[in-house]
Design a protein around this motif. Structure first.
Motif, PDB file in Angstrom:
ATOM      1  N   VAL A 188      36.915  43.332  22.114  1.00  0.00           N
ATOM      2  CA  VAL A 188      36.040  44.513  22.077  1.00  0.00           C
ATOM      3  C   VAL A 188      36.035  45.094  20.664  1.00  0.00           C
ATOM      4  O   VAL A 188      37.047  45.061  19.963  1.00  0.00           O
ATOM      5  N   LEU A 200      37.204  54.326  22.029  1.00  0.00           N
ATOM      6  CA  LEU A 200      36.503  55.185  22.989  1.00  0.00           C
ATOM      7  C   LEU A 200      36.940  54.880  24.415  1.00  0.00           C
ATOM      8  O   LEU A 200      37.238  55.791  25.193  1.00  0.00           O
ATOM      9  N   GLU A 206      38.947  57.265  27.037  1.00  0.00           N
ATOM     10  CA  GLU A 206      38.416  57.497  28.378  1.00  0.00           C
ATOM     11  C   GLU A 206      39.454  57.185  29.437  1.00  0.00           C
ATOM     12  O   GLU A 206      39.602  57.919  30.416  1.00  0.00           O
ATOM     13  N   ALA A 256      38.919  47.272  35.146  1.00  0.00           N
ATOM     14  CA  ALA A 256      37.514  46.933  34.962  1.00  0.00           C
ATOM     15  C   ALA A 256      36.841  47.880  33.969  1.00  0.00           C
ATOM     16  O   ALA A 256      36.059  47.461  33.109  1.00  0.00           O
ATOM     17  N   ASP A 257      37.146  49.172  34.060  1.00  0.00           N
ATOM     18  CA  ASP A 257      36.580  50.147  33.130  1.00  0.00           C
ATOM     19  C   ASP A 257      36.880  49.765  31.697  1.00  0.00           C
ATOM     20  O   ASP A 257      36.042  49.904  30.802  1.00  0.00           O
ATOM     21  N   LEU A 283      37.944  46.690  30.473  1.00  0.00           N
ATOM     22  CA  LEU A 283      37.679  45.328  29.986  1.00  0.00           C
ATOM     23  C   LEU A 283      36.236  44.884  30.158  1.00  0.00           C
ATOM     24  O   LEU A 283      35.788  43.965  29.479  1.00  0.00           O
ATOM     25  N   GLU A 284      35.547  45.566  31.056  1.00  0.00           N
ATOM     26  CA  GLU A 284      34.208  45.118  31.395  1.00  0.00           C
ATOM     27  C   GLU A 284      33.195  45.398  30.279  1.00  0.00           C
ATOM     28  O   GLU A 284      33.319  46.380  29.556  1.00  0.00           O
ATOM     29  N   GLN A 285      32.214  44.558  30.205  1.00  0.00           N
ATOM     30  CA  GLN A 285      31.103  44.783  29.271  1.00  0.00           C
ATOM     31  C   GLN A 285      30.259  45.934  29.776  1.00  0.00           C
ATOM     32  O   GLN A 285      29.945  46.019  30.953  1.00  0.00           O
ATOM     33  N   ARG A 286      29.921  46.852  28.906  1.00  0.00           N
ATOM     34  CA  ARG A 286      29.056  47.954  29.324  1.00  0.00           C
ATOM     35  C   ARG A 286      27.857  48.039  28.393  1.00  0.00           C
ATOM     36  O   ARG A 286      27.969  47.887  27.186  1.00  0.00           O
ATOM     37  N   SER A 287      26.715  48.306  28.986  1.00  0.00           N
ATOM     38  CA  SER A 287      25.512  48.365  28.163  1.00  0.00           C
ATOM     39  C   SER A 287      25.445  49.662  27.378  1.00  0.00           C
ATOM     40  O   SER A 287      24.998  49.716  26.240  1.00  0.00           O
ATOM     41  N   GLY A 288      25.903  50.756  28.009  1.00  0.00           N
ATOM     42  CA  GLY A 288      25.817  52.043  27.331  1.00  0.00           C
ATOM     43  C   GLY A 288      24.410  52.593  27.301  1.00  0.00           C
ATOM     44  O   GLY A 288      24.113  53.582  26.659  1.00  0.00           O
ATOM     45  N   VAL A 289      23.521  51.928  28.000  1.00  0.00           N
ATOM     46  CA  VAL A 289      22.124  52.370  28.015  1.00  0.00           C
ATOM     47  C   VAL A 289      21.748  52.782  29.438  1.00  0.00           C
ATOM     48  O   VAL A 289      22.085  52.100  30.404  1.00  0.00           O
ATOM     49  N   LEU A 290      21.047  53.882  29.532  1.00  0.00           N
ATOM     50  CA  LEU A 290      20.578  54.331  30.837  1.00  0.00           C
ATOM     51  C   LEU A 290      19.296  53.618  31.201  1.00  0.00           C
ATOM     52  O   LEU A 290      18.414  53.436  30.384  1.00  0.00           O
ATOM     53  N   ARG A 291      19.236  53.180  32.430  1.00  0.00           N
ATOM     54  CA  ARG A 291      18.000  52.556  32.872  1.00  0.00           C
ATOM     55  C   ARG A 291      16.976  53.637  33.203  1.00  0.00           C
ATOM     56  O   ARG A 291      17.318  54.792  33.424  1.00  0.00           O
ATOM     57  N   LEU A 336      33.423  61.734  25.054  1.00  0.00           N
ATOM     58  CA  LEU A 336      33.528  61.408  26.476  1.00  0.00           C
ATOM     59  C   LEU A 336      32.363  62.007  27.272  1.00  0.00           C
ATOM     60  O   LEU A 336      31.838  61.374  28.195  1.00  0.00           O
ATOM     61  N   GLU A 376      24.765  54.212  35.557  1.00  0.00           N
ATOM     62  CA  GLU A 376      24.621  52.816  35.196  1.00  0.00           C
ATOM     63  C   GLU A 376      25.100  51.879  36.302  1.00  0.00           C
ATOM     64  O   GLU A 376      26.020  52.192  37.036  1.00  0.00           O
ATOM     65  N   LEU A 406      35.956  41.781  37.020  1.00  0.00           N
ATOM     66  CA  LEU A 406      36.495  41.441  35.716  1.00  0.00           C
ATOM     67  C   LEU A 406      36.079  40.029  35.313  1.00  0.00           C
ATOM     68  O   LEU A 406      36.107  39.113  36.118  1.00  0.00           O
TER      69      LEU A 406
END
Lengths: 192, 192
Positions: free
Chosen positions: A140, A147, A151, A181-182, A184-192, B175, B185, B191
DNA sequence: GTCTATATAATGATAGAC
DNA sequence: GTCTATCATTATATAGAC
């Protein structure tokens, strides 16, 4: 004389329990005396600096414990995912699944006592940076890692408060379960 | 006589500020007297039940405020995404970008005082359910909505603590900025 | 190192004058 | 409704015997 050392550690463990349950102001010497089984005069024999010294030593104890059980393992060998999972398990043990509150949360409210502030700050920062380090190791981006680590720590602290306040211990378990999961997971950071 | 009503609200606002800064135990009558400008006897004229009554009324005040500024808007008209964004903005105002701590976090630590426990619990549960309601409205599964709402409230509480503890106000802003995305989202929960 | 006893200050809370 | 003065209690902290 290892017996003596263990004895003091035992006292610190009791103090830790009291402070994290009652906070600094709520931890009166009467309570402390009662729950440690030591008379007030004995307490002042061990801690000439009084309640302030007790709090400082408890925080130092916590810092050492964290270093040993959280920071070092996070910086050590092992796959990042496993290290995160181990951390979550340790946290779960540490707070007994949300049954026990957080010392830091209990001791922060007070306005005065700049003495602790640095200790508490250091404990949190070290923890955040250790988590972020594992995420970087996982691939990452450094900035994003920091960040997410912030979190995660915030979520743990908050989960303890909300759990304590609502009395719903299941809540803590649910939030902890999602932590890996929070992080390590990939997050887009974009709102649909 | 609206002047009288406003006067009491002004007192409650001062009390609110003191309790959220010092907690219940840290809020001594001397501090309260000093910061409200009222003598101790005057305080007992307004609050015959003493400090406990003050705390209860402050919590009731907070509950009303939350109902008005958080719960009602979340349950009202508007697009879910916008309602969440409005909530985050309100939270940001409420805590002055992390400068001010959280009353709930400051008052929870105490072991005794079951009086508040129900009030605090109700405040948090109402809030969580209001957020979850918006998410359901947005199309998220009810169970998943509740989990995300719990996470969001926990993260807010935790962010306030970590911010206070580290002194890094920027952390709170970071945050909060991510909150809408966290809530709305799509998440895989798996994972890689 | 622990205790009993005590000193001193601060706590929450009242009485009563204005 | 506010104040000064004061109450009883509890707080933190110490002295000194054992």
């Amino acid at each position: 004389m290892p017996a003596k050392i263990l004895k003091r550690e035992e006292i610190l463990l009791r103090l830790f329990a009291i402070f994290r349950r009652s906070g600094f102001d709520g931890a009166t010497l009467s309570k402390i005396s009662e729950e440690t089984g030591l008379g007030k005069a004995s307490l002042y024999h061990h801690f000439p600096g009084g309640k302030v010294q007790m709090a400082e030593e408890v925080l130092r104890f916590v810092e050492n414990w964290n270093d040993l059980h959280l920071i070092v393992p996070l910086g050590g060998k092992g796959r990042p995912k496993q290290k995160i999972k181990n951390m979550v398990a340790t946290i779960n043990d540490m707070y007994e699944g949300g049954k026990s509150g957080c010392l830091i949360g209990a001791m922060v409210p007070e306005d005065s006592f700049i003495e602790y502030k640095d200790q508490i700050k250091r404990i949190l920062i070290k923890w955040i940076e250790a988590i972020a380090g594992v995420l970087v190791e996982y691939g990452v981006e450094p900035k994003e890692s920091l960040l997410r680590a912030e979190e995660a720590v915030a979520k743990i602290q908050g989960a303890l408060i909300v759990t304590k306040a609502t009395g719903q211990r299941a809540l803590f378990g649910r939030l902890m379960k999602n932590l890996p999961a929070d992080l390590l997971e990939q997050r887009s950071g974009v709102l649909r």
